[in-house]
Design a protein around this motif. Sequence first.
Motif, PDB file in Angstrom:
ATOM      1  N   VAL A 204       0.737  -1.300  -0.045  1.00  0.00           N
ATOM      2  CA  VAL A 204      -0.082  -0.033  -0.135  1.00  0.00           C
ATOM      3  C   VAL A 204       1.300   1.147   0.148  1.00  0.00           C
ATOM      4  N   LEU A 205       0.689   2.046  -0.972  1.00  0.00           N
ATOM      5  CA  LEU A 205       1.642   3.204  -1.170  1.00  0.00           C
ATOM      6  C   LEU A 205       0.858   4.592  -0.671  1.00  0.00           C
ATOM      7  N   VAL A 206       1.419   5.128   0.242  1.00  0.00           N
ATOM      8  CA  VAL A 206       1.032   6.321   0.835  1.00  0.00           C
ATOM      9  C   VAL A 206       1.513   7.727   0.668  1.00  0.00           C
ATOM     10  N   THR A 207       1.297   8.637  -0.222  1.00  0.00           N
ATOM     11  CA  THR A 207       1.571   9.869  -0.109  1.00  0.00           C
ATOM     12  C   THR A 207       0.837  11.113   0.181  1.00  0.00           C
ATOM     13  N   ALA A 208       1.423  12.072   0.817  1.00  0.00           N
ATOM     14  CA  ALA A 208       0.442  13.244   1.312  1.00  0.00           C
ATOM     15  C   ALA A 208       1.351  14.327   1.599  1.00  0.00           C
ATOM     16  N   HIS A 209       1.146  15.571   1.084  1.00  0.00           N
ATOM     17  CA  HIS A 209       1.666  16.843   0.997  1.00  0.00           C
ATOM     18  C   HIS A 209       1.095  17.883   0.775  1.00  0.00           C
ATOM     19  N   ARG A 210      -0.323  17.812   0.574  1.00  0.00           N
ATOM     20  CA  ARG A 210      -0.797  19.195   0.014  1.00  0.00           C
ATOM     21  C   ARG A 210      -1.008  20.093   1.035  1.00  0.00           C
ATOM     22  N   ARG A 211      -1.106  21.409   0.792  1.00  0.00           N
ATOM     23  CA  ARG A 211      -1.279  22.576   1.576  1.00  0.00           C
ATOM     24  C   ARG A 211      -2.530  22.621   2.494  1.00  0.00           C
ATOM     25  N   GLU A 212      -3.482  22.177   2.066  1.00  0.00           N
ATOM     26  CA  GLU A 212      -4.826  22.203   2.523  1.00  0.00           C
ATOM     27  C   GLU A 212      -4.803  21.037   3.563  1.00  0.00           C
ATOM     28  N   ASN A 213      -4.163  20.110   3.589  1.00  0.00           N
ATOM     29  CA  ASN A 213      -4.137  18.939   4.552  1.00  0.00           C
ATOM     30  C   ASN A 213      -3.376  19.266   5.752  1.00  0.00           C
ATOM     31  N   GLY A 215      -1.363  20.194   9.133  1.00  0.00           N
ATOM     32  CA  GLY A 215      -2.041  20.235  10.576  1.00  0.00           C
ATOM     33  C   GLY A 215      -2.845  19.185  10.610  1.00  0.00           C
ATOM     34  N   GLU A 216      -4.261  19.367  11.340  1.00  0.00           N
ATOM     35  CA  GLU A 216      -5.094  18.276  11.718  1.00  0.00           C
ATOM     36  C   GLU A 216      -5.468  17.250  10.540  1.00  0.00           C
ATOM     37  N   PRO A 217      -5.750  17.436   9.399  1.00  0.00           N
ATOM     38  CA  PRO A 217      -5.829  16.490   8.469  1.00  0.00           C
ATOM     39  C   PRO A 217      -4.773  15.715   8.342  1.00  0.00           C
ATOM     40  N   MET A 218      -3.489  16.070   8.151  1.00  0.00           N
ATOM     41  CA  MET A 218      -2.198  15.195   8.210  1.00  0.00           C
ATOM     42  C   MET A 218      -2.287  14.540   9.094  1.00  0.00           C
ATOM     43  N   ARG A 219      -2.593  14.933  10.434  1.00  0.00           N
ATOM     44  CA  ARG A 219      -2.332  13.828  11.685  1.00  0.00           C
ATOM     45  C   ARG A 219      -3.536  12.832  11.479  1.00  0.00           C
ATOM     46  N   ARG A 220      -4.666  13.237  10.908  1.00  0.00           N
ATOM     47  CA  ARG A 220      -5.541  12.161  10.869  1.00  0.00           C
ATOM     48  C   ARG A 220      -5.180  10.782   9.620  1.00  0.00           C
ATOM     49  N   ILE A 221      -4.646  11.359   8.582  1.00  0.00           N
ATOM     50  CA  ILE A 221      -4.074  10.498   7.408  1.00  0.00           C
ATOM     51  C   ILE A 221      -3.006   9.498   8.171  1.00  0.00           C
ATOM     52  N   GLY A 222      -2.177  10.124   9.108  1.00  0.00           N
ATOM     53  CA  GLY A 222      -1.155   9.196   9.723  1.00  0.00           C
ATOM     54  C   GLY A 222      -1.810   8.300  10.619  1.00  0.00           C
ATOM     55  N   THR A 223      -2.877   8.700  11.256  1.00  0.00           N
ATOM     56  CA  THR A 223      -3.388   7.793  12.055  1.00  0.00           C
ATOM     57  C   THR A 223      -4.267   6.670  11.360  1.00  0.00           C
ATOM     58  N   PRO A 243       9.511  16.449   2.245  1.00  0.00           N
ATOM     59  CA  PRO A 243      10.525  17.199   3.056  1.00  0.00           C
ATOM     60  C   PRO A 243       9.930  18.261   3.826  1.00  0.00           C
ATOM     61  N   ASN A 244       8.655  18.804   3.502  1.00  0.00           N
ATOM     62  CA  ASN A 244       8.295  19.984   4.131  1.00  0.00           C
ATOM     63  C   ASN A 244       7.893  19.718   5.750  1.00  0.00           C
ATOM     64  N   PRO A 245       8.345  20.280   6.373  1.00  0.00           N
ATOM     65  CA  PRO A 245       8.321  20.291   7.992  1.00  0.00           C
ATOM     66  C   PRO A 245       6.874  20.160   8.238  1.00  0.00           C
ATOM     67  N   ALA A 246       6.215  21.138   7.520  1.00  0.00           N
ATOM     68  CA  ALA A 246       4.618  21.119   8.106  1.00  0.00           C
ATOM     69  C   ALA A 246       3.979  20.037   7.772  1.00  0.00           C
ATOM     70  N   VAL A 247       4.395  19.121   6.947  1.00  0.00           N
ATOM     71  CA  VAL A 247       3.820  17.766   6.645  1.00  0.00           C
ATOM     72  C   VAL A 247       4.484  16.727   7.828  1.00  0.00           C
ATOM     73  N   ARG A 248       5.651  16.776   7.780  1.00  0.00           N
ATOM     74  CA  ARG A 248       6.479  15.791   8.456  1.00  0.00           C
ATOM     75  C   ARG A 248       6.063  15.628  10.070  1.00  0.00           C
ATOM     76  N   GLU A 249       6.049  17.078  10.704  1.00  0.00           N
ATOM     77  CA  GLU A 249       5.686  17.015  12.016  1.00  0.00           C
ATOM     78  C   GLU A 249       4.181  16.589  12.475  1.00  0.00           C
ATOM     79  N   HIS A 250       3.217  16.524  11.714  1.00  0.00           N
ATOM     80  CA  HIS A 250       2.112  15.989  12.056  1.00  0.00           C
ATOM     81  C   HIS A 250       1.878  14.302  11.252  1.00  0.00           C
ATOM     82  N   LEU A 251       1.975  14.278  10.147  1.00  0.00           N
ATOM     83  CA  LEU A 251       1.889  13.016   9.652  1.00  0.00           C
ATOM     84  C   LEU A 251       2.792  11.746  10.256  1.00  0.00           C
ATOM     85  N   LEU A 252       4.176  12.055  10.321  1.00  0.00           N
ATOM     86  CA  LEU A 252       5.050  11.148  10.977  1.00  0.00           C
ATOM     87  C   LEU A 252       4.659  10.776  12.305  1.00  0.00           C
TER      88      LEU A 252
END
Length: 390
Positions: A204-213, A215-223, A243-252
């Motif tokens: 299962v391949l997962v990619t996420a980076h969009r600006r509108e996601n 914060g909280e949406p990115m955290r939900r994707i990770g969950t 590489p965007n820190p705004a992605v990594r700090e919530h998703l990972l």
Amino acid sequence: MHTVMPVYGTRPEAIKMAPVVRALQQSPLFRPTVVLTGQHRDILDQVNTTFGVSADADLGIMTPRQTLHDITVRTMTGLQPLLDRHVPDAVLVQGDTTSAMAAALAAFERKIPVVHIEAGLRSGDLFDPFPEEANRRIIGQIASLNLAPTAHAKRNLLASGVPEARIAVTGNTVIDALHLMLDRAPAFGDPALTRALAGDAPLVLVTAHRRENHGEPMRRIGTAVRVLAARFPDHVFVLPAHPNPAVREHLLAALGTAPNILVTAPVAFPEMVHLMDRATLILTDSGGVQEEAPALGSPVLVLRETTERPEAVLAGTSRLVGTHVETIVDEAAVLLTDPVRHAAMAHAASPFGDGHAAARTVAALGALLGGAERLPDFEAADADSLSVSR
């Protein structure tokens, strides 16, 4: 010979511009001057090297946590001396980034024709995706030539008042890029990725980076990925982390440490193509992946509330699921456990291209500037003629 200036700076732009730049270089009508804006510095160079594209100038606009205002100002300011020096007959921009919009404005202010590659995408909501929806609407209105990837995109342009004479339907150049990459044997630079793919475990391949996601949406994707990994321990979940820190700090942070979740650095485009080709299922908020995966027969769950690429949804190759944990988990579980539902999405036709978009692009550009005639518009065909794998 016409001097033309392709301007781009992100990885998706580089992938989709590469077939066009190669076709321009091979044409006796054009002399391309390639300008990079430079948002995705390392992975941008990676893509250009993969396709054998060399830049003639680099604006180097990237600064830590830059704003949309910063991108706009730095792009326009950086382009000014290059436009004055080269005086191109046309400026080519791709897609809907803020730098593409700014480059188009910089050219328009000098009455240099703007050519918009991948024109006509619309979500219908000016603020979703943000700022992409506004960017592409702005470019479409000022472009002398709008290169729509599909007939649906052409209809969007016509509905917004763009004259039909300023529109050509080319197919999406990303399908051209897929054809080029699938001819190469897969070679993964990350040993952990090589080991993970060595067996027969479903991927299962997962990619996420969009600006509108962010914060909280990115955290939900990770969950959601964490929950799915626990429910399907025999599957491997691969996540090339943006590489965007705004992605990594919530998703990972939300992913946890399950042994069947593999987080990697961003992978090169050839690796990404083979990952998509190998994937049983793809979870993504990426616009490019929505276009690429259907041509590979890989079902896609789109982690967004809206999409400007409804062709794939209508064709049955992708499904909008948003970013709520329960919805993502439920929809993914169905496709991972129901072979009939999975096959229905995996074998649907791709509506996005046939591998000849770059040729149509160069011909349309030649018709605009003089020296060539347009080729017939791209028309989506059946699954067999559009699939490039399986």
